[in-house]
Design a protein around this motif. Structure first.
Motif, PDB file in Angstrom:
ATOM      1  N   PRO A 266     -60.681  -3.146   8.200  1.00 25.28           N
ATOM      2  CA  PRO A 266     -60.315  -2.195   6.838  1.00 25.28           C
ATOM      3  C   PRO A 266     -60.590  -0.634   7.167  1.00 25.28           C
ATOM      4  N   GLU A 267     -61.984  -0.452   7.722  1.00 30.11           N
ATOM      5  CA  GLU A 267     -62.356   0.848   8.158  1.00 30.11           C
ATOM      6  C   GLU A 267     -61.348   1.537   9.058  1.00 30.11           C
ATOM      7  N   MET A 268     -60.870   0.891  10.325  1.00 31.21           N
ATOM      8  CA  MET A 268     -59.839   1.444  10.856  1.00 31.21           C
ATOM      9  C   MET A 268     -58.573   1.682  10.293  1.00 31.21           C
ATOM     10  N   MET A 269     -58.126   0.844   9.473  1.00 31.67           N
ATOM     11  CA  MET A 269     -56.870   1.006   8.689  1.00 31.67           C
ATOM     12  C   MET A 269     -57.113   2.567   8.068  1.00 31.67           C
ATOM     13  N   GLN A 270     -58.359   2.498   7.480  1.00 31.97           N
ATOM     14  CA  GLN A 270     -58.443   3.816   6.568  1.00 31.97           C
ATOM     15  C   GLN A 270     -58.657   4.950   7.510  1.00 31.97           C
ATOM     16  N   ASN A 271     -59.337   4.936   8.620  1.00 32.71           N
ATOM     17  CA  ASN A 271     -59.256   5.960   9.482  1.00 32.71           C
ATOM     18  C   ASN A 271     -58.037   6.328   9.985  1.00 32.71           C
ATOM     19  N   CYS A 272     -57.200   5.303  10.568  1.00 30.96           N
ATOM     20  CA  CYS A 272     -55.811   5.573  11.123  1.00 30.96           C
ATOM     21  C   CYS A 272     -54.951   6.619   9.911  1.00 30.96           C
ATOM     22  N   MET A 273     -54.955   5.719   8.854  1.00 33.27           N
ATOM     23  CA  MET A 273     -54.242   6.388   7.691  1.00 33.27           C
ATOM     24  C   MET A 273     -54.581   8.013   7.445  1.00 33.27           C
ATOM     25  N   GLN A 274     -56.052   8.350   7.632  1.00 31.50           N
ATOM     26  CA  GLN A 274     -56.323   9.724   7.678  1.00 31.50           C
ATOM     27  C   GLN A 274     -55.807  10.486   8.522  1.00 31.50           C
ATOM     28  N   TRP A 275     -55.695   9.970   9.609  1.00 34.82           N
ATOM     29  CA  TRP A 275     -55.109  10.845  10.681  1.00 34.82           C
ATOM     30  C   TRP A 275     -53.488  10.845  10.698  1.00 34.82           C
ATOM     31  N   TYR A 276     -52.898  10.092   9.955  1.00 31.86           N
ATOM     32  CA  TYR A 276     -51.356  10.119   9.818  1.00 31.86           C
ATOM     33  C   TYR A 276     -51.506  11.129   8.559  1.00 31.86           C
ATOM     34  N   ASN A 277     -52.166  10.861   7.686  1.00 32.52           N
ATOM     35  CA  ASN A 277     -51.977  11.916   6.661  1.00 32.52           C
ATOM     36  C   ASN A 277     -52.184  13.311   6.625  1.00 32.52           C
ATOM     37  N   LEU A 278     -52.917  13.578   7.892  1.00 32.43           N
ATOM     38  CA  LEU A 278     -53.018  15.172   8.466  1.00 32.43           C
ATOM     39  C   LEU A 278     -51.467  15.401   8.777  1.00 32.43           C
ATOM     40  N   PHE A 279     -50.656  14.528   8.801  1.00 31.12           N
ATOM     41  CA  PHE A 279     -49.021  14.976   8.905  1.00 31.12           C
ATOM     42  C   PHE A 279     -48.307  14.973   7.859  1.00 31.12           C
ATOM     43  N   TYR A 280     -48.608  13.793   7.163  1.00 27.93           N
ATOM     44  CA  TYR A 280     -47.664  13.572   6.017  1.00 27.93           C
ATOM     45  C   TYR A 280     -48.120  14.294   4.757  1.00 27.93           C
ATOM     46  N   GLY A 281     -49.626  14.479   4.891  1.00 29.94           N
ATOM     47  CA  GLY A 281     -50.001  15.393   3.484  1.00 29.94           C
ATOM     48  C   GLY A 281     -51.159  14.465   2.950  1.00 29.94           C
ATOM     49  N   ARG A 282     -52.247  15.183   2.709  1.00 26.97           N
ATOM     50  CA  ARG A 282     -53.595  14.674   2.341  1.00 26.97           C
ATOM     51  C   ARG A 282     -53.508  13.625   1.177  1.00 26.97           C
ATOM     52  N   ASN A 283     -52.804  14.251   0.019  1.00 21.31           N
ATOM     53  CA  ASN A 283     -52.743  13.414  -1.244  1.00 21.31           C
ATOM     54  C   ASN A 283     -51.755  12.240  -1.243  1.00 21.31           C
TER      55      ASN A 283
END
Ligand SMILES: *[C@@H]1O[C@H](CO)[C@@H](O)[C@H](O)[C@H]1NC(C)=O
Ligand SMILES: *[C@@H]1O[C@H](CO)[C@@H](O)[C@H](O)[C@H]1NC(C)=O
Length: 416
Positions: A266-283
Motif C-alpha cells: 500500500p505504501e508503494m501504491m501511494q508513493n507511485c501515485m504521488q509521482w504520477y500526480n506530479l504529472f496529472y495534478g496534485r489534487n
C-alpha cells in the motif's frame, strides 16, 4: 484473447483466485484486504479490455484494421444491436485514448466508465488503439523486435491510423453516418492534427469532436516534468543508439519495470501515485480502489518517438515531427510544417479541468481562442477542488461531473 490475457494479468497484490478482493477504498484497508469487508473484487483490475466488456454483460466485437503503411490495429466495439434510435445509430462514437494508455482507460470505472455510459445511452461505441500500444502491436512485415516498427510519431497516428479506423467504422455503420470523436489528452491532439491536415475529409467523416483535457500547445504546463521536454531529442538519440526502442516503448516491458514495484505494498501504491500526480495534478479524485485497475491498464505502451513528438507541444509547437537536418529533404524547408487548426471545420467541444497540471486550463482556453469561430461549439470547465488530468477517465466523479452532462450535450447535438 489469450495473449492479451497473459500481458494484462495485474501483478497486483492479488493472486489468480477469481473473486478474491483486489481493491479497497483506503490505503489502510489494503493491509487486510483478503478478509476485509470494506474491500471488494473489481474485474477491471485483472482483465483485458475485451474481457471487461464481456464480463460487464455487453456484447463485444473485435476488428483488425490495416493502415496504409502496414500496421495492424485493433478496435473493439460495443455494438448497439438492439437500438432502434436512428439518430444514435447514425452516430457511432469513436473513443481515442491518450499517451501510454490503451482503450482500457475508457473501461476502468465500472458501470460509470465512459464506454459503458455511452453504450447505455444507446450509442454504438468503438474503442481505438493506436499503433505501438498493447492491443495494436501488429504489422504485415515488421514485428515489435524491429527497430523500424517503433519509428513513428504522432504524424503517422493522426494521418494514417485515424483514417483507417474511421473507414472501418463507416463500413459497419448505416449509410451517411458520421462519427462522434471523443479523445482524451494526446487523443485530442491527434484529432486536431487529422482535421487540420484533412479538413474536407474530416468534415465528411466527423460529426463532432469532444476533447477531454485538450492538448494543443502546452506552454502553460504546470507539471514539473515539463523540464524534460527540451532534452527529448537527446534522450531519444541515446535510446536509439543503444537499440533500446522496444524496451522503453512496448507495453509489456514498461509494465515489467513499473507495475511490480508500484503494487508491492500500500505504501508503494501511494508513493507511485504521488509521482504520477506530479504529472496529472496534485489534487486527485482517483480513489485508492482504482489504483490496481490503473496498474492493470497502464502503462499501455507507445513508441518513445511519440513521446518526443508530444514534448514539442510543451515547447509551444503544434507541428509535424522535427527531423532536424532531414527536414529539408522531407518537408522542403528547414522547420517542420505546423498543423494549422484554423482549418478545422468540425464542431469542437472542450472539457477541461482547473486542477489539471498536464493540459492546464490556460492552454485549453488558448486552443479555444485559436480555433476558427465556426468550429467552437462549446466548452465545459470542471472547477472542483480535486479533479486532475487522469480523473477525466478514472475519477470517482467522472460520470457525474463529465459523462452525464456530455450525454445531454450529445443527444441535443445529434438532433440538431
Ligand atoms: C484475516 O486473515 C488473517 C490472516 O489470514 C487472520 O490472521 C485474521 O484473523 C483474519 N481476520 C478476520 C477478521 O477474519
Ligand atoms: C511488405 O513487404 C512486401 C514484400 O517485401 C513489400 O512489397 C511491401 O511494400 C511491404 N509493405 C510495407 C507496408 O512495408
Amino acid at each position: 484473447m489469450r495473449i492479451a490475457r497473459i500481458f494484462f494479468i495485474g501483478e497486483i497484490l492479488l493472486i489468480a483466485y477469481a473473486n478474491d478482493n483486489n481493491v479497497c477504498p483506503t490505503f489502510k484497508d489494503y493491509y487486510t484486504m483478503k478478509n476485509n469487508s470494506n474491500c471488494w473484487y473489481d474485474l477491471a483490475a485483472e482483465y483485458s479490455a475485451p474481457e471487461i466488456i464481456r464480463l460487464m454483460g455487453y456484447p463485444v466485437s473485435v476488428y483488425t484494421v490495416q493502415t496504409a503503411d502496414g500496421y495492424l490495429l485493433t478496435m473493439f466495439r460495443i455494438p448497439n444491436y438492439k437500438n432502434e434510435n436512428s439518430k444514435t445509430r447514425k452516430h457511432p462514437v469513436y473513443l481515442q485514448h491518450g499517451i501510454v494508455a490503451t482503450c482500457a482507460s475508457f473501461l476502468g470505472n465500472g458501470k460509470n466508465s465512459l464506454a459503458f455510459v455511452l453504450a447505455d445511452a444507446g450509442y454504438d461505441v468503438w474503442l481505438g488503439n493506436y499503433r505501438g500500444t498493447a492491443y495494436s502491436e501488429g504489422h504485415i512485415n515488421l514485428t515489435v523486435y524491429d527497430q523500424e516498427y517503433w519509428d513513428h510519431s504522432m504524424d503517422e497516428i493522426a494521418l494514417l491510423d485515424l483514417p483507417a479506423n474511421f473507414n472501418t467504422i463507416l463500413e459497419h455503420s448505416p449509410p451517411d453516418s458520421k462519427i462522434i470523436y471523443i479523445g482524451h489528452s494526446l487523443g485530442t491532439s491527434l484529432s486536431l492534427m487529422y482535421s487540420a491536415e484533412y479538413p474536407e475529409m474530416s468534415k465528411k467523416v466527423i460529426k463532432m469532436m469532444i476533447l477531454l483535457c485538450p492538448a494543443y500547445t502546452l506552454t502553460h504546463m504546470v507539471s514539473p516534468y515539463r523540464i524534460l521536454a527540451p532534452i527529448g531529442d537527446f534522450i531519444l538519440d541515446f535510446i536509439k543508439r543503444l537499440r533500446l526502442d522496444r524496451i522503453v516503448s512496448q507495453a509489456e516491458e514498461q509494465k515489467r519495470l513499473i507495475v511490480p514495484p508500484c503494487t508491492e505494498s500500500p505504501e508503494m501504491m501511494q508513493n507511485c501515485m504521488q509521482w504520477y500526480n506530479l504529472f496529472y495534478g496534485r489534487n486527485t479524485d482517483l480513489g485508492p480502489e482504482t489504483i490496481p485497475v490503473y496498474f492493470n491498464q497502464l502503462p499501455g505502451g507507445t513508441s518513445i518517438k511519440v513521446v518526443n513528438h508530444a514534448a514539442n507541444l510543451v515547447l509551444g509547437y503544434f507541428r509535424k515531427y522535427n527531423y532536424k537536418k532531414f527536414n529539408n529533404k522531407l518537408y522542403g524547408r528547414d522547420h517542420p510544417p505546423e498543423y494549422d487548426i484554423k482549418k478545422v471545420k468540425v464542431p469542437v467541444y472542450l472539457v477541461y479541468t482547473t486542477q489539471d497540471w498536464a493540459t492546464p486550463e490556460a492552454d485549453a482556453l488558448n486552443l479555444w481562442r485559436n480555433l476558427p469561430e465556426e468550429s467552437r461549439y462549446g466548452k465545459l470547465k470542471i472547477d472542483r477542488k480535486a479533479f486532475n488530468h487522469i480523473d477525466m477517465v478514472y475519477g470517482r466523479h467522472a460520470r457525474q461531473w463529465v459523462y452525464d452532462p456530455l450525454i445531454q450535450i450529445l443527444n441535443k447535438f445529434i438532433k440538431s
